[in-house]
Design an enzyme around this catalytic site. Sequence first.
Site, PDB file in Angstrom:
ATOM      1  N   HIS A 297      -2.571   7.273   4.007  1.00 16.83           N
ATOM      2  CA  HIS A 297      -1.567   6.252   4.342  1.00 16.83           C
ATOM      3  C   HIS A 297      -0.141   6.635   3.972  1.00 16.83           C
ATOM      4  O   HIS A 297       0.691   5.760   3.693  1.00 16.83           O
ATOM      5  CB  HIS A 297      -1.945   4.902   3.685  1.00 16.83           C
ATOM      6  CG  HIS A 297      -1.475   3.735   4.498  1.00 16.83           C
ATOM      7  ND1 HIS A 297      -1.535   2.437   4.058  1.00 16.83           N
ATOM      8  CD2 HIS A 297      -0.905   3.684   5.720  1.00 16.83           C
ATOM      9  CE1 HIS A 297      -1.049   1.632   4.975  1.00 16.83           C
ATOM     10  NE2 HIS A 297      -0.661   2.362   6.006  1.00 16.83           N
TER      11      HIS A 297
ATOM     12  N   CYS B 189       0.774  -1.237   0.000  1.00 16.07           N
ATOM     13  CA  CYS B 189       0.000   0.000   0.000  1.00 16.07           C
ATOM     14  C   CYS B 189       0.809   1.293   0.000  1.00 16.07           C
ATOM     15  O   CYS B 189       0.715   2.099  -0.920  1.00 16.07           O
ATOM     16  CB  CYS B 189      -0.929  -0.037   1.195  1.00 16.07           C
ATOM     17  SG  CYS B 189      -1.922   1.407   1.304  1.00 16.07           S
TER      18      CYS B 189
END
Length: 551
Positions: free
Chosen positions: A132, A76
């Site tokens: 993130h 990610c």
Amino acid sequence: MLCFILVYFIGYFMDAMAIDGATNYPKKPNIVILMADDLGFDDVSFRGSSQILTPNIDAIGYQGVILNRHYVPNLCTPSRAALLTGRYPINIGMQHNVIANCDPHGLPLNLRILPQYLKEAGYRTHLVGKWHLGFSRKAYIPTRRGFDEFFGFYTSGMEYFENVDSVRNYTGHALRRNETVSNEGRGVYLTHVLSDEAVRIVRNHNVGIPLFLLVTYNAPHTSVKPDPESLEAPKEEMDKLMYIADPEVRAHAAMVTTLDKGIGKIIAELGQKKMLNDSIVIFYSDNGAPTKGLFSTRGTNFPLKGQKDTMWEGGSRVVATLWSSALEVRHIVSNHLIYNADWLPTFLALAGVKAPPDLDGFNIWPTLTLNLPSPRTEIIHSINTAHGVSSLYYRGWKYVNGSTHRGLYDTWLGSAAKQTNPLASKYVDIVRGSPAWKAFAPFALKHLKKKKIKKIRKKARIECQEKLPYATECTPLKEPCLFRIDEDECEINNLARAYPHKAHLLANIVEGYRAKMVDPVNEPADYEGCDPAKHNGVFTWWLDVDKSSNK
Ligand SMILES: *[C@@H]1O[C@H](CO)[C@@H](O)[C@H](O)[C@H]1NC(C)=O
Ligand SMILES: *[C@@H]1O[C@H](CO)[C@@H](O)[C@H](O)[C@H]1NC(C)=O
Ligand SMILES: *[C@@H]1O[C@H](CO)[C@@H](O)[C@H](O)[C@H]1NC(C)=O
Ligand SMILES: *[C@@H]1O[C@H](CO)[C@@H](O)[C@H](O)[C@H]1NC(C)=O
């Protein structure tokens, strides 16, 4: 031969044009990126599986182009970092793990990122969904890094019905609008909330200025509660998928179909608002599905090998479809090599912005619009010294040295989807009836007959290579493996012994990258400081808390 030379020169010419910002868009196009989290390579229906029907995602590809060799970093945070910087994770210290919720580091602040460039070029910039890329300090958050507006969460994920996230035993509120804690959407399924927000942004957009809209869905990533493998989907969507016997497989499928519907809504709104004629729309997944282990969904990358956070194709070769009003060749499956760091220089060219000379990405606009060969011939997938792994694609070959997770996932996980949606016999009609299809149809270069759609779908299928007699078993923890990956897409035939010079060449190229890479910026987690219980129950910029108001 003449044809080849011609194609080459057209490519060269197009490239020169694009670098100057002169492209075949009449004005700066709207740029819309729709990203899934952990979607598997075989979790969509355009590749032939009829277990999960994804008519809107498929429609983007049939009306535009299916990007069949679209690669990303296999995790990610590194994947999002490559998209927003146009650089390899190894060159910006982002190669090691994700940024967990209490990690104090972030995407380095000296890096200029995509929304900053686009904002300067006159774009209105929006991020909806997951960030993130760090939030321990305010300087790291999206509204301080070029996004005019933000609605979503800075953390690694969020529960689907509650606006909270957790790390270990630390649970905190995660949803924000701009920089303010938000309670919107509580009790409503997160994918709906994010889709509706994106629709609202399009609806309210001033069409006189170009739009940059990045929608980073949480789906179909697992929820955090009650355990990291929890799958949450709307019940009404689950009820439509009763042909899937296993309730977990059904929940995962419902997460994907809900995502697909949201994408349909956003594209329909772009159509309604007459913005599509100046738009480029991309759908892709940040990395492959985690079929087994921590955060495992029931997603599958089959027949590709491995999964998320592995060196195999299942981790880094992801679902991707693209549509643009300026595609001169469309309704095709493109097998040209693309890496997600290529998007930044491509968008900068479309926006008329000069890209810095030291990027790792290429402007791939000619590849996209004319189906010309990609300027990219290699990808350094990973060099992770802490894990002792490296992986490189180089001119048709792939080199893999070492393995993550002690080699647990060095195989083919999951299987081809077996339970067929009873509506699958009407697949083409369902695609043609989808909101995305209807929005794109007025731009089609030709009427797409049923036969043509089936033909494109067939071309997107992966056919694994037969086992070759001179290949050996691949055990990357013992010795490096080598695949002729363009033909051996399923990584079945290790040719390291058969082609030792080639293996040596690729190992040397890896060492060249290693010599220039930078150390990971990771710092140990600071649970004490970040603990939401100390900050009104919220995950916040804990290192700046004294200096600024924090609600
Ligand atoms: C978020 O910030 C943008 C840019 O400053 C502003 O236009 C918008 O109104 C803000 N939204 C909210 C809800 O404060
Ligand atoms: C979480 O809390 C439980 C119960 O209080 C405790 O037993 C466990 O050790 C904690 N886990 C971590 C990782 O802190
Ligand atoms: C493979 O990786 C290991 C661990 O990083 C390294 O020691 C070794 O030299 C590499 N092998 C080759 C052939 O480069
Ligand atoms: C798109 O824009 C072009 C140029 O202005 C125009 O000719 C064309 O009709 C438009 N297409 C659609 C479907 O609106």
